[in-house]
Design a protein around this motif. Sequence first.
Motif, short mmCIF file in Angstrom:
data_model
loop_
_atom_site.label_atom_id
_atom_site.label_comp_id
_atom_site.label_asym_id
_atom_site.label_seq_id
_atom_site.Cartn_x
_atom_site.Cartn_y
_atom_site.Cartn_z
N LEU A 147 0.81 -1.22 0.00
CA LEU A 147 0.00 0.00 0.00
C LEU A 147 0.84 1.26 0.00
O LEU A 147 0.34 2.34 -0.28
N GLN A 148 2.10 1.11 0.34
CA GLN A 148 2.95 2.30 0.40
C GLN A 148 3.06 2.99 -0.95
O GLN A 148 3.23 2.35 -1.97
N GLY A 149 3.00 4.27 -0.90
CA GLY A 149 3.27 5.03 -2.11
C GLY A 149 2.14 5.04 -3.12
O GLY A 149 2.29 5.56 -4.20
N ILE A 150 1.02 4.45 -2.77
CA ILE A 150 -0.12 4.51 -3.68
C ILE A 150 -0.65 5.93 -3.75
O ILE A 150 -0.74 6.61 -2.73
N ARG A 204 -2.68 9.04 -3.55
CA ARG A 204 -3.81 9.33 -2.68
C ARG A 204 -5.13 9.34 -3.45
O ARG A 204 -5.23 9.91 -4.51
N GLU A 233 -9.65 4.62 -3.05
CA GLU A 233 -11.02 4.86 -2.61
C GLU A 233 -11.98 5.09 -3.78
O GLU A 233 -13.18 5.07 -3.59
N TYR A 280 -13.11 2.60 3.29
CA TYR A 280 -13.85 3.54 2.46
C TYR A 280 -15.19 2.97 1.99
O TYR A 280 -15.37 2.69 0.82
N ARG A 294 -12.55 10.88 4.48
CA ARG A 294 -11.48 10.75 3.51
C ARG A 294 -10.55 11.94 3.51
O ARG A 294 -10.98 13.08 3.50
N GLU A 326 -4.51 12.03 6.03
CA GLU A 326 -3.32 12.35 5.25
C GLU A 326 -2.91 13.82 5.36
O GLU A 326 -1.82 14.19 4.96
N LEU A 328 1.27 5.30 5.18
CA LEU A 328 0.82 5.23 3.78
C LEU A 328 1.02 6.57 3.08
O LEU A 328 0.99 6.64 1.87
N TYR A 329 1.15 7.62 3.85
CA TYR A 329 1.16 8.95 3.25
C TYR A 329 2.41 9.73 3.60
O TYR A 329 2.36 10.71 4.33
N PRO A 330 3.56 9.29 3.14
CA PRO A 330 4.77 10.04 3.45
C PRO A 330 4.78 11.37 2.69
O PRO A 330 4.34 11.44 1.54
N ASN A 331 5.24 12.41 3.34
CA ASN A 331 5.39 13.70 2.66
C ASN A 331 6.89 13.94 2.47
O ASN A 331 7.59 14.35 3.37
#
Lengths: 358, 358
Positions: free
Chosen positions: A215-218, A220, A224, A256, B220, B224, B255-258
């Motif tokens: 799931l990493q890097g999918i 955003r 959903e 979701y 949703r 993030e 899941l949401y690295p910046n």
Amino acid sequence: MSKPKKTSIQENEGVSISEITNPEAIERFKSRRNKTIDVDDLISSLLNKNISALSRAITIVESEHPKHTAQASAITKACLPKANKSIRIGITGVPGVGKSTFIEAFGHHLSRQGKRIAVLAIDPSSSITKGSILGDKTRMEDLVKNKNVFIRPSASGNSLGGVARKTRESIVLCEAAGFDVVIIETVGVGQSETTVHSMVDFFLLLKLPGAGDELQGIKRGIIEMADAIAINKADGDNLKKAKVAQTDFKNALHLYPNNKSEWQPQVSLCSALNKVGIDAIWQQVLDYVQITSANHYFNEKRHEQNKYWLIQTIESQLKADFFNKPEIKAALKEQLQLLDLNKTTPFAAAEYLLKLKH
Amino acid sequence: MSKPKKTSIQENEGVSISEITNPEAIERFKSRRNKTIDVDDLISSLLNKNISALSRAITIVESEHPKHTAQASAITKACLPKANKSIRIGITGVPGVGKSTFIEAFGHHLSRQGKRIAVLAIDPSSSITKGSILGDKTRMEDLVKNKNVFIRPSASGNSLGGVARKTRESIVLCEAAGFDVVIIETVGVGQSETTVHSMVDFFLLLKLPGAGDELQGIKRGIIEMADAIAINKADGDNLKKAKVAQTDFKNALHLYPNNKSEWQPQVSLCSALNKVGIDAIWQQVLDYVQITSANHYFNEKRHEQNKYWLIQTIESQLKADFFNKPEIKAALKEQLQLLDLNKTTPFAAAEYLLKLKH
């Protein structure tokens, strides 16, 4: 009103009119007229499911040339009452996921069930590279020979919005030409998935088998949007990894829920190459259509999409009209510099720019 | 250019001028002038950190009355060079999560470190209910007595955009009045989190301890956006559940690295009631500021936010100008009906409406 007097302004107009009436221009005009096709014939062939008529009609509707405007409008008008009857499926996935192979297998499967399938593409990169994801038709060399299948390369255009518009109009034409299923393919670039999602009934995301951190890097928001995720290339050594990915995505999709559609997004495995799992995905589409037709979500969603595209088209035109004005461009640059120097606020700057409009 | 001749049009203008000069109107005008405050005095008090001057200045900047326009502009202009020096923190969470108690504990903690703290609110519901999430100041009855703290109830307005604008301008004034930390509070309703997120440096999401399925049903996109999640009420019997939630959120945030900010969002536990874990959250803010100042993300983000608000303000004004026209409203309704009946396409309808504009 009354007969206009000759003034210097009209003398000037006279000059430009005489330019148009020069012999060369008349020749150009005549040769164009000779090429004009009979739109009524074209429409009736299209409605009789003639694929080459459909293809020519799409070319006219896609054209940005003013001479095609009236024809395009007549074609769309004639097609509208016959449209709206297909199932529209969006398919996306990163390059290398096997979209072409999947669509080949999927298309043949549907064809064997007596369905007619149109495949269109939205390629946000085409305006830059002048390439096209479906331009190389050899990528689906078997499918292209199937008489139940119509494959149309990506429309080109200066913007994703322009390409989207052409694709939306092409869907109407394909439906009027009696296609039962319209597939819109796109690569996972920029806003293209959102664009495709907003014009299809069912949105399928193709994924590759991966490790537990799949799931990493999918990007955003893509997961959903999916009504189904198919993990392709789930064969041989990949099978174990694919099953791990399946569990991960199932968990992610549970985050979701879409209460309105009453549809629980599905995650399945497939191997497009070995034609395994393709029938199950088609069954998911049928189930989706059944559930959402029964609860009226199917039609509500189409109405919402129509409304979205109407508002969207107006808004982007309003913005373009404003921001493309040379005096606004120059003033915006200046105001942005003042903003960076803390010499104005965003709102004061906006007010200043809006005043220039009038 | 040359001296204008008297025409019937100017006679009409003359009539309206004489209306303004009637005795009653003169009295009204005079009484307004008497109430006019000295803006220069107000500004200099504000810059001298006088809280009641700040409060009056915010009232003027928030006012929609035309008589305040010039004053508001003068105040903002004077404050801008002194602004931009605080840390802006957004705090959100569903009703019941303990936002007021958290802000009380957080505010006192900062005050003890010699910081001056301003608390503003964005309340998307205020335009409907005429209520205000900070209107009831007794909710923070201790904090309101703290001389280092300025609490301002939510601005009212007809739209979230309007409220947001007022809050943005209020931030500038608070900063010019020497506040070190500006907290923007909002409830998790509608688009308010997105709005707050786009005007703060650090976005803190407050959550309640929950079961393992804690992530279900989260709106949703909120997670993030978070730079930190604090699970409040992590005390007594709740502690175990809070720890489970902490693990869930940590996984979700991964899941949401910046990559741009180089900041890894943090998930911590706190009990605002028992004043436990508050210092750790303030330390997170300080760490964030240090990391993002070093890599210049901090200032880049502020510039991006300024640009966003500039463009956003223009776009919503352009849309409002168009869609609020009575003839457009009527025609839009008509076109939407035609769309629902499949008698037009979104693009044909959009073109039709845009032509009415000219």
